[in-house]
Design a protein around this motif. Sequence first.
Motif, mmCIF file in Angstrom:
data_model
loop_
_atom_site.group_PDB
_atom_site.id
_atom_site.type_symbol
_atom_site.label_atom_id
_atom_site.label_comp_id
_atom_site.label_asym_id
_atom_site.label_seq_id
_atom_site.Cartn_x
_atom_site.Cartn_y
_atom_site.Cartn_z
ATOM 1 N N ALA A 192 0.838 -1.204 0.000
ATOM 2 C CA ALA A 192 0.000 0.000 0.000
ATOM 3 C C ALA A 192 0.866 1.245 0.000
ATOM 4 C CB ALA A 192 -0.921 0.023 1.218
ATOM 5 N N VAL A 193 0.281 2.335 -0.480
ATOM 6 C CA VAL A 193 0.869 3.668 -0.361
ATOM 7 C C VAL A 193 0.314 4.305 0.910
ATOM 8 C CG1 VAL A 193 0.937 5.984 -1.366
ATOM 9 C CG2 VAL A 193 1.174 3.985 -2.826
ATOM 10 N N VAL A 194 1.188 4.994 1.639
ATOM 11 C CA VAL A 194 0.775 5.756 2.828
ATOM 12 C C VAL A 194 1.088 7.221 2.540
ATOM 13 C CG1 VAL A 194 1.075 6.100 5.307
ATOM 14 C CG2 VAL A 194 1.294 3.798 4.329
ATOM 15 N N GLU A 195 0.063 8.079 2.578
ATOM 16 C CA GLU A 195 0.311 9.492 2.309
ATOM 17 C C GLU A 195 -0.445 10.360 3.300
ATOM 18 O OE1 GLU A 195 -0.974 9.588 -1.764
ATOM 19 O OE2 GLU A 195 -2.875 10.524 -1.227
ATOM 20 N N GLU A 196 0.088 11.546 3.523
ATOM 21 C CA GLU A 196 -0.538 12.431 4.503
ATOM 22 C C GLU A 196 -1.983 12.720 4.129
ATOM 23 O OE1 GLU A 196 0.530 16.676 4.487
ATOM 24 O OE2 GLU A 196 1.927 16.191 2.862
ATOM 25 N N TYR A 197 -2.842 12.773 5.142
ATOM 26 C CA TYR A 197 -4.246 13.107 4.939
ATOM 27 C C TYR A 197 -4.368 14.617 4.792
ATOM 28 C CZ TYR A 197 -9.287 13.269 5.770
ATOM 29 O OH TYR A 197 -10.635 13.478 5.652
ATOM 30 N N VAL A 198 -5.104 15.019 3.780
ATOM 31 C CA VAL A 198 -5.248 16.438 3.471
ATOM 32 C C VAL A 198 -6.581 16.938 4.016
ATOM 33 C CG1 VAL A 198 -5.408 18.125 1.601
ATOM 34 C CG2 VAL A 198 -3.791 16.222 1.429
ATOM 35 N N SER A 199 -6.561 18.102 4.622
ATOM 36 C CA SER A 199 -7.763 18.687 5.213
ATOM 37 C C SER A 199 -8.902 18.740 4.202
ATOM 38 C CB SER A 199 -7.468 20.102 5.711
ATOM 39 O OG SER A 199 -8.680 20.776 6.013
ATOM 40 N N PRO A 200 -10.127 18.429 4.630
ATOM 41 C CA PRO A 200 -11.285 18.544 3.733
ATOM 42 C C PRO A 200 -11.505 19.962 3.216
ATOM 43 C CG PRO A 200 -11.857 17.282 5.701
ATOM 44 C CD PRO A 200 -10.498 17.873 5.947
ATOM 45 N N ASP A 201 -10.904 20.957 3.869
ATOM 46 C CA ASP A 201 -11.059 22.338 3.420
ATOM 47 C C ASP A 201 -10.245 22.644 2.163
ATOM 48 O OD1 ASP A 201 -12.722 22.857 5.589
ATOM 49 O OD2 ASP A 201 -11.041 23.444 6.871
ATOM 50 N N VAL A 202 -9.290 21.794 1.843
ATOM 51 C CA VAL A 202 -8.472 21.998 0.645
ATOM 52 C C VAL A 202 -9.265 21.522 -0.572
ATOM 53 C CG1 VAL A 202 -6.359 21.302 -0.559
ATOM 54 C CG2 VAL A 202 -6.313 21.749 1.910
ATOM 55 N N PRO A 203 -9.472 22.382 -1.577
ATOM 56 C CA PRO A 203 -10.263 21.970 -2.749
ATOM 57 C C PRO A 203 -9.683 20.747 -3.441
ATOM 58 C CG PRO A 203 -9.927 24.342 -2.752
ATOM 59 C CD PRO A 203 -9.053 23.790 -1.669
ATOM 60 N N ARG A 204 -10.594 19.893 -3.898
ATOM 61 C CA ARG A 204 -10.252 18.738 -4.721
ATOM 62 C C ARG A 204 -10.835 18.972 -6.107
ATOM 63 N NH1 ARG A 204 -9.452 17.922 0.863
ATOM 64 N NH2 ARG A 204 -9.027 15.733 1.344
ATOM 65 N N VAL B 291 -6.366 13.458 -13.989
ATOM 66 C CA VAL B 291 -5.539 13.602 -12.800
ATOM 67 C C VAL B 291 -6.356 14.306 -11.719
ATOM 68 C CG1 VAL B 291 -3.366 14.425 -11.827
ATOM 69 C CG2 VAL B 291 -3.470 13.766 -14.246
ATOM 70 N N GLU B 292 -6.609 13.606 -10.621
ATOM 71 C CA GLU B 292 -7.287 14.224 -9.483
ATOM 72 C C GLU B 292 -6.238 14.954 -8.648
ATOM 73 O OE1 GLU B 292 -10.216 11.651 -7.496
ATOM 74 O OE2 GLU B 292 -9.799 10.226 -9.117
ATOM 75 N N MET B 293 -6.580 16.152 -8.180
ATOM 76 C CA MET B 293 -5.604 17.006 -7.503
ATOM 77 C C MET B 293 -6.187 17.659 -6.257
ATOM 78 S SD MET B 293 -3.909 19.096 -10.709
ATOM 79 C CE MET B 293 -3.383 18.240 -12.193
ATOM 80 N N PHE B 294 -5.293 17.963 -5.317
ATOM 81 C CA PHE B 294 -5.559 18.905 -4.235
ATOM 82 C C PHE B 294 -5.045 20.269 -4.694
ATOM 83 C CE2 PHE B 294 -4.370 14.848 -2.114
ATOM 84 C CZ PHE B 294 -5.568 14.564 -1.483
ATOM 85 N N VAL B 295 -5.715 21.333 -4.272
ATOM 86 C CA VAL B 295 -5.245 22.679 -4.611
ATOM 87 C C VAL B 295 -5.065 23.463 -3.309
ATOM 88 C CG1 VAL B 295 -5.595 24.747 -5.979
ATOM 89 C CG2 VAL B 295 -6.532 22.565 -6.771
ATOM 90 N N PHE B 296 -3.823 23.613 -2.895
ATOM 91 C CA PHE B 296 -3.495 24.333 -1.669
ATOM 92 C C PHE B 296 -3.406 25.837 -1.944
ATOM 93 C CE2 PHE B 296 -1.976 20.045 -1.052
ATOM 94 C CZ PHE B 296 -2.257 19.776 0.273
ATOM 95 N N ASP B 297 -3.760 26.629 -0.931
ATOM 96 C CA ASP B 297 -3.691 28.094 -1.057
ATOM 97 C C ASP B 297 -4.426 28.567 -2.299
ATOM 98 O OD1 ASP B 297 -2.006 28.168 1.255
ATOM 99 O OD2 ASP B 297 -0.300 27.667 -0.025
ATOM 100 N N ALA B 298 -5.593 27.976 -2.535
ATOM 101 C CA ALA B 298 -6.314 28.229 -3.783
ATOM 102 C C ALA B 298 -6.748 29.679 -3.938
ATOM 103 C CB ALA B 298 -7.525 27.307 -3.869
#
Length: 400
Positions: free
Chosen positions: A183-195, A267-274
């Motif tokens: 498995a891949v383990v990656e940091e959980y991103v806040s739900p407030d960060v746009p997907r 490509v699904e993405m997170f967008v930080f500091d949107a």
Amino acid sequence: MNDSRPLLILRTERTGARFVYDALGATQATLRMVPADASLEQLHTHAEAIAAWKNEHPHGGVASLGDIPSLAHALAGQREPSVTGAGLRATLACLDKAWCRQRVTHDLGQLKTTVLRTGDDHVPRPGGPTPLGVMVKPIGGCASIGIVHTQPGEPAPPIAAPSGPIDALCRAYLGENEAGVVAVVEEYVSPDVPRVSVDGWVNGDGQPIPFAVSDNIYIDGEPERFDHQMLPTRLSAAAEAACWTLYRAVVERLAADYDLRDQFCDVEMFVFDADTDAPRAEVMEVNCRVHPNISPIFRRCLDGGDVLGAHLTPPQAAPTRRDLAGGLFYLWSAPGDDAGRPDPDAVARLEAENDVLACVFDDAGPKSNGWTCWGWLYVFADSADGVRALGERARTALMG
């Protein structure tokens, strides 16, 4: 779809005939079911039949809707090079989550990741602080199956060593993964960060032709349960540009190293500091195929947005937006709701009175915290606010 040439569409159990014919406008297409649990032998059988169909229809095209159908599609391309639309090595490189993280997107962002191996008693920490925990993603999982939100140091979830057709094909066409990786383990991103989902066609030269960025919206308080998807995106121009910059980097690497050509890539993405002047996009997941769920929105809301027609006449330029917004709403029944599937009469009344289309599964679909998904509701209006209001109203009318 206006092209009269024959088209073979590979679908899963969930993408029923109504979805393909009504939502995607492919009334003249031939459908072939490729079950989500197909064995390697069955995939090769499907591939042989697909290659034979292409030989019988040399001017036709093949399109696949879903991960496992895309494997059959890609295997057919190994047998018959005129079958384009899904490259095998690129498809496999994205289906294997560890391979994609470690060899494709490893240096394209700052998201902290590591891997879980057979014999690990506890979840490893992916370097640096992870205040919200981590996501554990089985390397060969499809459709979010088996993903767990947990904390570093907690007991490792029971994940079997990879097996089945994806693992066998990856070893045959890509090579061995690191020993024992499950498995891949990656940091959980806040739900407030746009997907967001970023979709485009990759041409014969391996260059992307952008289609659209669409917003992925999750249930308030339940960030793992999908609520709806919206086009156009509400991202700022700067944030949307950051998404396309990352998208091009991913596609160009897949083209150079895995021969990505003549197909869609999502490509699904997170967008930080949107909302700032310096937004940052990070890869969430790469899907080397058509994004089927959002495709009916592209068809209605974009000039040149017919994803199935692209497999017959590849696009030469990015489609332009129409003055129409579209939304895809998931139809969830609440825990303990025995009624489940929406009443067909209620669906017919809703569609007759509104610009909506309900594509309801024959059987219960994905589950999340006791909720059961029964299909998708497509909603159109002249603005995103109008789509959201109509979508929520229409879904309540169907599901309560």
